[in-house]
Design an enzyme around this catalytic site. Sequence first.
Site, short mmCIF file in Angstrom:
data_model
loop_
_atom_site.label_atom_id
_atom_site.label_comp_id
_atom_site.label_asym_id
_atom_site.label_seq_id
_atom_site.Cartn_x
_atom_site.Cartn_y
_atom_site.Cartn_z
N GLY A 114 -31.69 6.03 70.98
CA GLY A 114 -31.85 4.73 71.98
C GLY A 114 -32.31 5.17 73.43
N GLY A 115 -31.68 4.41 74.11
CA GLY A 115 -31.96 4.46 75.90
C GLY A 115 -30.95 6.07 76.15
N ASP B 45 -30.00 -2.77 69.68
CA ASP B 45 -29.96 -3.34 71.02
C ASP B 45 -31.53 -3.98 71.49
OD1 ASP B 45 -27.13 -2.70 70.84
OD2 ASP B 45 -27.42 -1.36 72.25
N HIS C 297 -25.27 -4.07 73.74
CA HIS C 297 -24.99 -3.45 74.92
C HIS C 297 -25.05 -4.49 76.20
CE1 HIS C 297 -23.89 0.20 76.81
NE2 HIS C 297 -24.94 0.51 77.26
#
Length: 371
Positions: free
Chosen positions: A108-109, A133, A177
């Site tokens: 992810g991020g 998310d 998140h």
Amino acid sequence: TRRVGILTAGGDSPGLNAAIRGFGKAALGHGMELIGFRDGLKGLVEDRWQELDGQALAGILTIGGTILGTSRDKPHKMVVDGEVRDMTPTIIENYERNQLDAIVCIGGGGTAKNANRLSKAGLNVIHLPKTIDNDIAHTDTSFGFSTALGIATDAVDRLHSTAHSHHRVIVVEIMGHKAGWLALGAGIAGGADIILIPEIPYSIESVAESVRGRAASGRPFSVIAIAEGARDLQGSADLAAAVALKSSATSPEAKAAADKHKASVEAAHRDNAFRVASALESATGLESRVTILGYVQRGGTPDANDRLLGTLLGSAGADLVAAGEYGVTVASQGGDAVPVPLAEVAGNLKTVPLDHPWLTAARGVGTGLGD
Ligand code: F6P
């Protein structure tokens, strides 16, 4: 022959194995060799890996989690023997010792940031965007989101019948998140009466007003979908001030103090679902309950969308490696797989825009957004 490493990092999500398989099968088709590092970037540091041949990639499409294991380790701040160390040089050493031409980081991020760090350190890196998310910039959706959306929607459905039967308020906390995609999507699809997301700070008075209004019109029950990152007006103002303080701090002492302050503000505004439920019980007189959906949202077999997306982005990633195009996230845009420079994705959180059609639709059907 190109030799490529692959790993999964960050929180697991449905579709990871579909992406490993999608990349892997296409890579083998291009005549590449593939090895899978265990447990995210930790495995790259500790040089723990397994060969991924056709046999290893068979039968994993429908399996939840990741066959490679995962972790949230960061290359530049890894805990080794109880000490925080920059392990980038070790990663480069292992990359070279294993004669890799590229490393594929699925995550992810946080993983996009780490992948960008490794790319800047000189490695050939490809990032595939996964997260329930849906908060990765430049990609329409990330794999994992669709399955989690289905699970959370099913939960909201089920909570409706019990809230209705008992004339209760049920506050359901949904992951995401700092973004509201999952709570907003599941809230709309599940017909939640009120949806609270981080992008729109809520006022508990206005939520109570909606719940009372429903009771007065013969519906003495409400289902409230709250994103884990949603904050009330005060909480959101406190947090914004703490973030501003942190970014204005110059000396190391001031930075450390600002960090500590931010952590304490965050802690003070955690577990909001419980706070919302008890405030509503006092304000409305209706019995209130909380359901935290938690990790069930990340578990189990991926749905068809996530299998498709993981396979699409994975196989496109292998084509990019074959073409020698690195330093990119393989984004999903308009149904296509599009390479986007990692530097544009890293650290760039995609939250719900305030003019997003989902918000218009939620308001359109009379769903309160707590503002
Ligand atoms: O990023 C996915 C996610 O499930 C978030 O929705 C949640 O905030 C977080 O991971 C939980 O993290 P952990 O797996 O470290 O408990």
